[in-house]
Structure formats: C-alpha cells, structure tokens
Design a protein around this motif. Sequence first.
Motif, PDB file in Angstrom:
ATOM      1  N   ILE A   4       0.844  -1.194   0.000  1.00 20.66           N
ATOM      2  CA  ILE A   4       0.000   0.000   0.000  1.00 20.66           C
ATOM      3  C   ILE A   4       0.877   1.240   0.000  1.00 20.66           C
ATOM      4  O   ILE A   4       1.888   1.295   0.698  1.00 20.66           O
ATOM      5  N   MET A   5       0.471   2.240  -0.779  1.00 22.51           N
ATOM      6  CA  MET A   5       1.117   3.551  -0.779  1.00 22.51           C
ATOM      7  C   MET A   5       0.058   4.636  -0.709  1.00 22.51           C
ATOM      8  O   MET A   5      -1.042   4.474  -1.235  1.00 22.51           O
ATOM      9  N   GLY A   6       0.403   5.745  -0.066  1.00 20.38           N
ATOM     10  CA  GLY A   6      -0.452   6.923  -0.048  1.00 20.38           C
ATOM     11  C   GLY A   6       0.409   8.173  -0.031  1.00 20.38           C
ATOM     12  O   GLY A   6       1.525   8.152   0.501  1.00 20.38           O
ATOM     13  N   TYR A   7      -0.084   9.246  -0.638  1.00 20.64           N
ATOM     14  CA  TYR A   7       0.668  10.497  -0.673  1.00 20.64           C
ATOM     15  C   TYR A   7      -0.283  11.681  -0.689  1.00 20.64           C
ATOM     16  O   TYR A   7      -1.282  11.683  -1.404  1.00 20.64           O
ATOM     17  N   VAL A   8       0.067  12.710   0.103  1.00 22.48           N
ATOM     18  CA  VAL A   8      -0.584  14.018   0.043  1.00 22.48           C
ATOM     19  C   VAL A   8       0.518  15.057   0.163  1.00 22.48           C
ATOM     20  O   VAL A   8       1.335  15.000   1.089  1.00 22.48           O
ATOM     21  N   LEU A  24       7.869  -1.894  -2.962  1.00 19.43           N
ATOM     22  CA  LEU A  24       7.007  -2.848  -2.241  1.00 19.43           C
ATOM     23  C   LEU A  24       6.612  -4.037  -3.116  1.00 19.43           C
ATOM     24  O   LEU A  24       5.782  -4.847  -2.710  1.00 19.43           O
ATOM     25  N   GLU A  25       7.180  -4.133  -4.284  1.00 21.34           N
ATOM     26  CA  GLU A  25       6.709  -5.148  -5.234  1.00 21.34           C
ATOM     27  C   GLU A  25       6.870  -6.566  -4.686  1.00 21.34           C
ATOM     28  O   GLU A  25       6.130  -7.469  -5.069  1.00 21.34           O
ATOM     29  N   LEU A 189       2.247   7.363   3.211  1.00 19.21           N
ATOM     30  CA  LEU A 189       1.781   6.152   3.891  1.00 19.21           C
ATOM     31  C   LEU A 189       2.291   4.957   3.111  1.00 19.21           C
ATOM     32  O   LEU A 189       2.337   4.991   1.882  1.00 19.21           O
ATOM     33  N   ALA A 190       2.660   3.905   3.826  1.00 19.08           N
ATOM     34  CA  ALA A 190       3.101   2.688   3.142  1.00 19.08           C
ATOM     35  C   ALA A 190       2.946   1.497   4.069  1.00 19.08           C
ATOM     36  O   ALA A 190       2.878   1.648   5.291  1.00 19.08           O
ATOM     37  N   SER A 191       2.932   0.312   3.468  1.00 16.46           N
ATOM     38  CA  SER A 191       2.824  -0.887   4.278  1.00 16.46           C
ATOM     39  C   SER A 191       4.203  -1.383   4.747  1.00 16.46           C
ATOM     40  O   SER A 191       4.266  -2.335   5.510  1.00 16.46           O
ATOM     41  N   ASP A 192       5.272  -0.708   4.324  1.00 14.12           N
ATOM     42  CA  ASP A 192       6.595  -1.041   4.851  1.00 14.12           C
ATOM     43  C   ASP A 192       7.528   0.165   4.686  1.00 14.12           C
ATOM     44  O   ASP A 192       7.390   0.933   3.733  1.00 14.12           O
ATOM     45  N   ILE A 193       8.473   0.294   5.591  1.00 15.31           N
ATOM     46  CA  ILE A 193       9.345   1.472   5.665  1.00 15.31           C
ATOM     47  C   ILE A 193      10.175   1.716   4.406  1.00 15.31           C
ATOM     48  O   ILE A 193      10.320   2.867   3.999  1.00 15.31           O
ATOM     49  N   PRO A 194      10.743   0.685   3.742  1.00 12.33           N
ATOM     50  CA  PRO A 194      11.585   0.972   2.564  1.00 12.33           C
ATOM     51  C   PRO A 194      10.898   1.782   1.463  1.00 12.33           C
ATOM     52  O   PRO A 194      11.563   2.453   0.685  1.00 12.33           O
TER      53      PRO A 194
END
Length: 200
Positions: A4-8, A24-25, A189-194
């Motif tokens: 998951i990714m999110g950006y604002v 995240l692939e 926002l992401a499902s993992d830090i990298p």
Amino acid sequence: MCGIMGYVGPRQAAPILVDGLRRLEYRGYDSAGVAVCDGKTLVVRKAEGKLSRLSDLLDADPVAGSSGIGHTRWATHGAPSDHNAHPHTDPSGEIAVVHNGIIENFLPLKEELLAGGAVFTSETDSEVLAHLIAQEYQGDLLEATRRAVARAKGAYALVVTSSREPGRIVAVRMISPLVVGLGKGEVFLASDIPAILHQT
C-alpha cells in the motif's frame, strides 16, 4: 500480503506512488493500481500483472494530482485480473480504497449490500469496504471510514481517498502493517518502511 502507498503534498502523486510500489513489489505482483485526485475528480488506473504494466499505462495516459493512493496485490479473494486489482471504488467513482489483509465477514456484508441494490465489479473482499464507506458518507471521510470499519472483522490495513475531499486521505490499521512518514509539507503512507524512507 499486499503493498500500500499513499501520498498528500505539493508534488505530483503518481510518480511517488509508483516509486513506492516498486519498492514494495515483493509484497505482491499479481496486479497494481493507483487512484489520484486532481482536486475535482478521482482517476483510477490499474492493471493485472507486474508493476511495469501499470507504469506503461501511466506513461501512455498520465494522471495529474497531488494526492493519491496505490496498491500492488497478492491475490487472496478473486483471481489476478484487471477488475480485481486495487484501488476499488464505490459505484459513483468518488471514493477509492486500497486494502491489505482479509475482511473475514465480507460475505454477509456483501449480501446485505446486494440486497440493497449494490452492484459489484470485482470478486474481492476489499470492494465491500468502498461500498460501506460510501453508504456511511455524510460529508466527512474520516467518520464514514470509522463507521464502515466498525462493521468489518479481520486483520487489515486500508487507505481511502475521495474526490469529495481533495487533498485528504484516511488510513486505518488493524493488525496489518501501515507506516506514516512526514516530509517537508507532505505526508506518505506505506505498508513497509523501505517504500518511503528515502522521502522522509
């Protein structure tokens, strides 16, 4: 497992989302997609297969906007396909959701929504969330999401955006991972830090 990714923020969202999804692939390569808001409308692009297919779509038909959400999928409910790829939208196309995890009670929720006239375009448990949020929406995306997820059981992370509230995304985490990163005047926002470490 899905990414998951999110950006604002002030920059164009689509390249940031795709960059994060590329990092995240390893979390999913059955399909990928983005939903970007240009301030008025929500534009969704998604494709079955590796992230390169989504990148090709965006190169051929770019999307503009400074907020958005993205997803790379490892299929659970529903086979890998364009229509099962995330983001999923409500019937109006004004609310989009990306989701990682499993909604354990999605079948009774879906049956209830179908009985009320809902039309589904995928075989996923995730699309139920888009319908529930739209059903609960009364002018506040955060409150609508809160009310919708109160009805959902399972382990999940999800991110929601809407053309009705441009420049805003809402995230929920129940057991499944989700991290928030702060940049200069922007949020990730992401499902993992990298996926976001180099941006924050």
